[in-house]
Scaffold this active site. Structure first.
Site, PDB file in Angstrom:
ATOM      1  N   LYS A 112       0.823  -1.213   0.000  1.00  0.00           N
ATOM      2  CA  LYS A 112       0.000   0.000   0.000  1.00  0.00           C
ATOM      3  C   LYS A 112       0.852   1.255   0.000  1.00  0.00           C
ATOM      4  O   LYS A 112       0.509   2.238  -0.642  1.00  0.00           O
ATOM      5  CB  LYS A 112      -0.955   0.011   1.199  1.00  0.00           C
ATOM      6  CG  LYS A 112      -2.133  -0.952   1.018  1.00  0.00           C
ATOM      7  CD  LYS A 112      -3.243  -0.697   2.033  1.00  0.00           C
ATOM      8  CE  LYS A 112      -4.450  -1.568   1.715  1.00  0.00           C
ATOM      9  NZ  LYS A 112      -5.578  -1.358   2.628  1.00  0.00           N
ATOM     10  N   LYS A 193      -4.740  -8.464  -6.284  1.00  0.00           N
ATOM     11  CA  LYS A 193      -6.011  -8.747  -5.623  1.00  0.00           C
ATOM     12  C   LYS A 193      -7.032  -7.652  -5.902  1.00  0.00           C
ATOM     13  O   LYS A 193      -6.683  -6.487  -6.044  1.00  0.00           O
ATOM     14  CB  LYS A 193      -5.800  -8.930  -4.121  1.00  0.00           C
ATOM     15  CG  LYS A 193      -6.097  -7.724  -3.261  1.00  0.00           C
ATOM     16  CD  LYS A 193      -6.105  -8.074  -1.787  1.00  0.00           C
ATOM     17  CE  LYS A 193      -6.471  -6.854  -0.945  1.00  0.00           C
ATOM     18  NZ  LYS A 193      -7.916  -6.611  -0.864  1.00  0.00           N
ATOM     19  N   LYS A 196     -10.733  -2.482  -2.714  1.00  0.00           N
ATOM     20  CA  LYS A 196     -11.569  -1.287  -2.690  1.00  0.00           C
ATOM     21  C   LYS A 196     -10.753  -0.067  -3.039  1.00  0.00           C
ATOM     22  O   LYS A 196     -11.220   0.846  -3.692  1.00  0.00           O
ATOM     23  CB  LYS A 196     -12.154  -1.082  -1.290  1.00  0.00           C
ATOM     24  CG  LYS A 196     -13.286  -2.009  -0.983  1.00  0.00           C
ATOM     25  CD  LYS A 196     -14.011  -1.519   0.265  1.00  0.00           C
ATOM     26  CE  LYS A 196     -14.025  -2.605   1.310  1.00  0.00           C
ATOM     27  NZ  LYS A 196     -13.123  -2.352   2.420  1.00  0.00           N
TER      28      LYS A 196
HETATM   29  P1  ATP Z   1      -8.701  -1.854   1.088  1.00  0.00           P
HETATM   30  O1  ATP Z   1      -8.163  -1.857  -0.316  1.00  0.00           O
HETATM   31  O2  ATP Z   1      -9.217  -0.534   1.545  1.00  0.00           O
HETATM   32  O3  ATP Z   1      -7.765  -2.531   2.060  1.00  0.00           O
HETATM   33  P2  ATP Z   1     -10.102  -4.309   0.793  1.00  0.00           P
HETATM   34  O4  ATP Z   1     -10.742  -4.498  -0.532  1.00  0.00           O
HETATM   35  O5  ATP Z   1      -8.806  -4.998   0.997  1.00  0.00           O
HETATM   36  O6  ATP Z   1      -9.996  -2.756   1.016  1.00  0.00           O
HETATM   37  P3  ATP Z   1     -10.863  -4.777   3.523  1.00  0.00           P
HETATM   38  O7  ATP Z   1     -11.933  -3.998   4.193  1.00  0.00           O
HETATM   39  O8  ATP Z   1      -9.439  -4.424   3.797  1.00  0.00           O
HETATM   40  O9  ATP Z   1     -11.112  -4.717   1.933  1.00  0.00           O
HETATM   41  O10 ATP Z   1     -11.066  -6.320   3.810  1.00  0.00           O
HETATM   42  C1  ATP Z   1     -12.309  -6.875   4.212  1.00  0.00           C
HETATM   43  C2  ATP Z   1     -12.290  -8.379   4.059  1.00  0.00           C
HETATM   44  O11 ATP Z   1     -12.331  -8.730   2.687  1.00  0.00           O
HETATM   45  C3  ATP Z   1     -11.034  -9.059   4.621  1.00  0.00           C
HETATM   46  O12 ATP Z   1     -11.435 -10.244   5.263  1.00  0.00           O
HETATM   47  C4  ATP Z   1     -10.221  -9.363   3.413  1.00  0.00           C
HETATM   48  O13 ATP Z   1      -9.419 -10.507   3.606  1.00  0.00           O
HETATM   49  C5  ATP Z   1     -11.302  -9.648   2.387  1.00  0.00           C
HETATM   50  N1  ATP Z   1     -10.825  -9.356   1.052  1.00  0.00           N
HETATM   51  C6  ATP Z   1     -10.413  -8.163   0.583  1.00  0.00           C
HETATM   52  N2  ATP Z   1     -10.052  -8.249  -0.704  1.00  0.00           N
HETATM   53  C7  ATP Z   1     -10.241  -9.551  -1.064  1.00  0.00           C
HETATM   54  C8  ATP Z   1     -10.054 -10.285  -2.281  1.00  0.00           C
HETATM   55  N3  ATP Z   1      -9.615  -9.700  -3.388  1.00  0.00           N
HETATM   56  N4  ATP Z   1     -10.367 -11.609  -2.289  1.00  0.00           N
HETATM   57  C9  ATP Z   1     -10.829 -12.212  -1.183  1.00  0.00           C
HETATM   58  N5  ATP Z   1     -11.031 -11.580   0.004  1.00  0.00           N
HETATM   59  C10 ATP Z   1     -10.733 -10.264   0.062  1.00  0.00           C
HETATM   60 MG    MG Z   2      -7.609  -4.574   2.746  1.00  0.00          MG
END
Ligand code: ATP
Ligand code: MG
Length: 330
Positions: A112, A193, A196
């Site tokens: 990040k 991956k 968000k």
């Molecule tokens: P950010 O980019 O802001 O970190 P994020 O998409 O990683 O957002 P989080 O809120 O950090 O989302 O994670 C919430 C949950 O979703 C966690 O349990 C994380 O492991 C899961 N998760 C996030 N991205 C993925 C993905 N691409 N595939 C599977 N699980 C995911």
């Molecule tokens: Mg995350």
């Protein structure tokens, strides 16, 4: 019953398919067998600069999507992280047990901070606050996606270290990572991956998007120049990702899908995946909008969750403060 706990950050309006498949589906399942605690990680979201009103809106939106996805606020304790001050209290105690080098090895921070221009100390110590989130509720299992494996290891290490130094106090949690489908990749860059906070949203399937837009994104997913539909994450990350999404939502094992699509084109697979996803997200979206239309009721649900969460968190911090030698609060 054993306790399950997990959270998501309100870093965007909509959850994405990775959040849903990698975590939310499992949260809902665990409600059947576990004492479940689920929260909106608004303090974690502050590691990304966000306009205050937007953060407030996203916090409610995220909670609404948990409910729309099947979290039942009667059975589960559904709350907002910042409503429970014990997270940040335990965070400090755990910070003092975390090695600087240990924190420096966290790959999410490296990823990040390499991408973003805003690298703050909060982003660096994020995994310690996450450990506090988990340990403050004596969680037994933590359902998360594969990307959180390293952070969970740290939580386990910190709990073990605390117990070793001060005597048995904290529960050492088990990671609960869904196999095969635990990681959903970006549709345009299937080696990264789905996230968000990704720079571009072209490869992101947001659950609240217009169903047409979602279908279009899936149909334009990046694949490869071969024609064979088989699961091979290294050689065929795009096709493998589509197969993972299909398998997770349809419940069909990947091996069956490979057989089912033998001799058929990538277009067929994409069309089917788009259909399956749209079928899931349409009612999800409707329910979320319905919940958002009654903010007072949503806030009432979150206040009730906070009351139930606080009871557990207070007891843990009291225990921890005693053990480390802080004077009892007058
Ligand atoms: P950010 O980019 O802001 O970190 P994020 O998409 O990683 O957002 P989080 O809120 O950090 O989302 O994670 C919430 C949950 O979703 C966690 O349990 C994380 O492991 C899961 N998760 C996030 N991205 C993925 C993905 N691409 N595939 C599977 N699980 C995911
Ligand atoms: Mg995350």
């Amino acid at each position: 019953a054993p306790r399950s706990l997990s959270g998501m950050q309100p870093t965007s309006d909509s959850l994405h398919l990775g959040n849903y498949i990698g975590a939310l589906v499992e949260w809902v399942r665990l409600q059947e067998t576990h004492d479940a605690f689920y929260f909106v990680a608004d303090l974690h979201a502050l590691t990304v600069a966000t306009e205050p009103e937007l953060l407030r809106r996203r916090t409610r939106l995220t909670a609404a999507q948990f409910i729309a996805g099947g979290v039942d606020p009667e059975r589960s304790v559904l709350f907002v992280q910042s409503h429970i001050s014990q997270h940040t209290e335990l965070n400090w105690i755990l910070s003092c047990l975390t090695g600087f080098g240990e924190a420096s090895r966290m790959t999410q921070f490296k990823d990040k901070s390499a991408k973003g221009s805003n690298t703050n100390v909060g982003l660096f110590t994020y995994p310690v606050l996450q450990a506090a989130d988990i340990l403050v509720y004596d969680a037994d299992v933590v359902p998360v996606g594969e990307d959180q494996r390293q952070h969970l290891e740290l939580s386990r290490d910190l709990a073990g270290r605390f117990n070793q130094r001060f005597g048995d106090t904290l529960v050492v949690p088990d990671p609960h990572i869904m196999k095969a489908t635990a990681k959903i990749q970006d549709l345009q860059d299937p080696t990264a991956k789905m996230s968000k906070s990704a720079a571009s949203d072209a490869g992101l399937v947001s659950l609240l998007d217009e169903p047409n837009r979602i279908a279009k994104k899936i149909r334009s997913a990046v694949t490869d120049t071969e024609r064979e539909i088989r699961f091979d994450e290294d050689a065929k990350p795009g096709i493998s990702n589509l197969l993972s999404i299909h398998a997770a939502l349809s419940g069909t094992p990947i091996a069956h899908l490979e057989a089912q699509y033998e001799g058929r084109g990538y277009g067929d697979l994409k069309k089917d995946v788009a259909e399956i996803v749209v079928e899931k997200v349409t009612p999800f979206r409707e329910r979320t909008l319905e919940l958002m239309a009654d903010e007072a009721e949503l806030d009432r649900i979150l206040a009730d969750g906070a009351d139930r969460a606080r009871e557990v968190a207070e007891a843990t911090v009291r225990r921890v403060y005693d053990k480390v030698g802080l004077l009892r609060r007058p």
